[in-house]
Design a protein around this motif. Structure first.
Motif, PDB file in Angstrom:
ATOM      1  N   PRO A   4       0.830  -1.221   0.000  1.00 27.49           N
ATOM      2  CA  PRO A   4       0.000   0.000   0.000  1.00 27.49           C
ATOM      3  C   PRO A   4       0.855   1.257   0.000  1.00 27.49           C
ATOM      4  O   PRO A   4       1.881   1.328   0.671  1.00 27.49           O
ATOM      5  N   ARG A   5       0.406   2.256  -0.758  1.00 28.89           N
ATOM      6  CA  ARG A   5       1.163   3.488  -0.929  1.00 28.89           C
ATOM      7  C   ARG A   5       0.373   4.706  -0.436  1.00 28.89           C
ATOM      8  O   ARG A   5      -0.869   4.688  -0.430  1.00 28.89           O
ATOM      9  N   PRO A   6       1.082   5.793  -0.060  1.00 33.73           N
ATOM     10  CA  PRO A   6       0.400   7.034   0.353  1.00 33.73           C
ATOM     11  C   PRO A   6      -0.515   7.598  -0.734  1.00 33.73           C
ATOM     12  O   PRO A   6      -1.548   8.195  -0.431  1.00 33.73           O
ATOM     13  N   GLU A   7      -0.132   7.410  -2.014  1.00 38.89           N
ATOM     14  CA  GLU A   7      -0.969   7.919  -3.109  1.00 38.89           C
ATOM     15  C   GLU A   7      -2.349   7.276  -3.091  1.00 38.89           C
ATOM     16  O   GLU A   7      -3.355   7.929  -3.377  1.00 38.89           O
ATOM     17  N   THR A   8      -2.387   5.982  -2.751  1.00 37.26           N
ATOM     18  CA  THR A   8      -3.668   5.282  -2.694  1.00 37.26           C
ATOM     19  C   THR A   8      -4.486   5.742  -1.489  1.00 37.26           C
ATOM     20  O   THR A   8      -5.715   5.781  -1.540  1.00 37.26           O
ATOM     21  N   GLU A   9      -3.801   6.121  -0.417  1.00 38.51           N
ATOM     22  CA  GLU A   9      -4.502   6.713   0.724  1.00 38.51           C
ATOM     23  C   GLU A   9      -5.242   7.978   0.284  1.00 38.51           C
ATOM     24  O   GLU A   9      -6.388   8.216   0.708  1.00 38.51           O
ATOM     25  N   CYS A  41      -6.606  -3.441   1.578  1.00 36.32           N
ATOM     26  CA  CYS A  41      -6.517  -2.211   2.373  1.00 36.32           C
ATOM     27  C   CYS A  41      -7.570  -1.173   1.983  1.00 36.32           C
ATOM     28  O   CYS A  41      -8.113  -0.487   2.860  1.00 36.32           O
ATOM     29  N   VAL A  42      -7.873  -1.063   0.705  1.00 34.44           N
ATOM     30  CA  VAL A  42      -8.852  -0.060   0.263  1.00 34.44           C
ATOM     31  C   VAL A  42     -10.255  -0.438   0.737  1.00 34.44           C
ATOM     32  O   VAL A  42     -10.959   0.364   1.367  1.00 34.44           O
ATOM     33  N   SER A  83     -10.233   1.418  -8.229  1.00 36.46           N
ATOM     34  CA  SER A  83      -9.168   0.516  -8.653  1.00 36.46           C
ATOM     35  C   SER A  83      -7.829   1.248  -8.745  1.00 36.46           C
ATOM     36  O   SER A  83      -7.758   2.372  -9.228  1.00 36.46           O
ATOM     37  N   ASN A  84      -6.816   0.562  -8.249  1.00 28.77           N
ATOM     38  CA  ASN A  84      -5.428   0.958  -8.488  1.00 28.77           C
ATOM     39  C   ASN A  84      -4.822  -0.139  -9.352  1.00 28.77           C
ATOM     40  O   ASN A  84      -4.112  -1.014  -8.865  1.00 28.77           O
ATOM     41  N   PRO A  85      -5.125  -0.122 -10.653  1.00 25.75           N
ATOM     42  CA  PRO A  85      -4.746  -1.240 -11.520  1.00 25.75           C
ATOM     43  C   PRO A  85      -3.283  -1.143 -11.941  1.00 25.75           C
ATOM     44  O   PRO A  85      -2.631  -0.113 -11.724  1.00 25.75           O
ATOM     45  N   PRO A  86      -2.744  -2.190 -12.545  1.00 27.87           N
ATOM     46  CA  PRO A  86      -1.408  -2.068 -13.148  1.00 27.87           C
ATOM     47  C   PRO A  86      -1.426  -0.957 -14.200  1.00 27.87           C
ATOM     48  O   PRO A  86      -2.317  -0.909 -15.034  1.00 27.87           O
TER      49      PRO A  86
END
Length: 315
Positions: free
Chosen positions: A112-117, A149-150, A216-219
């Protein structure tokens, strides 16, 4: 009578090493790989994990030049060797933090990344109903859930949400999300579906007046961009969660968007994390296939990183 093996373990248990010695060794070994700020973050993540304490305690031990047992020192040196070989700290300690919550991770799931937060924060800020107590009429689909996490964070922050579906392509990934679901004691629905091959056939239950959120945080990293990534990402994080072919970098956005158009009734809010180098391509694609109210946002680094659009389904 103490045998030789017991005597050995007794002796190493009483041998003590100054914690500062490990700190200096840690900095020296990893200095070529990370910035000073990153080194400090990694050090405290490792120490709090191994010593089972908080950061304040570690700072106190350093300030007072306290000693640690040789057994702990050996464990720290073992972890340091993993870090030296570019293994991310989150995989070394087998957990990561997201929205201040602890999530189990391994090499099967993306860290998990801060950007996704920031993407999740955007979703939480939106008001999908005039009456906040009607959250149970909203359903969420987390596509490519990874550690979960999301989906779990959204359920923790919006417990009245009716149903949250967390989707990924393998049983191994789903098992990690399941562990985190149990860890955080939430009800979400885990589903094994391959976005590229199976998603289009999945028909969610939606009505003409329903509200759905797809996140979604896809590839999205093109293979040609591998050279700009840190070695620990390339060597350890799951390939399928990162890369897309150069000739079709929007492949996952297309699959998810066409699935929404084909299978959903009612209003659908879609949130994507995006590649900073091709954000206009994503924006134009969504506009051209009939999505409205498109908004794009920068992340904390000032990079175009997330997009939201709305689709008005069949009436």
């Amino acid at each position: 009578m103490i045998n030789k093996q017991n005597k050995y373990f007794f002796l190493i248990s009483i041998i003590m090493v100054y914690i500062n010695e490990f700190y200096y060794c840690f900095k020296k070994k990893l200095n070529p790989l990370y910035s000073e700020k990153e080194l400090d973050n990694i050090f405290f993540l490792l120490m709090t994990h191994i010593l089972k304490c908080d950061k304040v305690t570690v700072l106190f031990l350093l300030k007072k030049k306290k000693k640690i047992s040789f057994i702990i020192y050996k464990e720290l040196m073992k972890k340091l060797w993993e870090l030296k070989n570019n293994r991310p700290i989150q995989y070394v300690i087998e957990h990561a933090y997201f929205f201040g919550m602890k999530f189990i991770v391994n090499e099967k799931v993306f860290i998990p990344r801060p950007e996704t937060e920031e993407l999740v924060h955007w979703i939480l800020q939106e008001n999908y109903n005039e009456d906040p107590y009607k959250d149970n009429h909203v359903q969420i689909f987390d596509i490519g859930t990874g550690s979960g996490c999301v989906a779990i964070t959204l359920k923790k922050r919006k417990p009245k949400i009716g149903h949250i579906y967390a989707i990924d392509y393998s049983n191994e990934i789903i098992s990690i999300a399941k562990k985190n679901k149990i860890l955080h004691n939430v009800i979400i629905y885990l589903m094994k579906l391959d976005v590229l091959n199976d998603l289009i056939s999945y028909c969610p239950k939606t009505k003409n007046n329903s509200i759905s959120i797809v996140v979604s945080n896809p590839p999205y990293i093109r293979l040609s961009e591998k050279k700009i990534l840190h070695p620990n990402i390339i060597q350890y994080e799951p390939y399928r969660a990162l890369f897309v072919p150069n000739h079709d970098p929007l492949v996952f956005y297309k699959k998810i968007s066409f699935w929404i158009k084909k299978r959903f009734n009612g209003i659908v809010y879609i949130y994507f994390e995006i590649n900073q180098f091709i954000y206009l391509d994503v924006l134009n694609f969504l506009r051209n296939i009939g999505f409205f109210n498109i908004e794009i946002k920068k992340d904390y680094q000032g990079i175009f990183r997330m997009i939201r659009a709305i689709y008005y389904g069949k009436k």
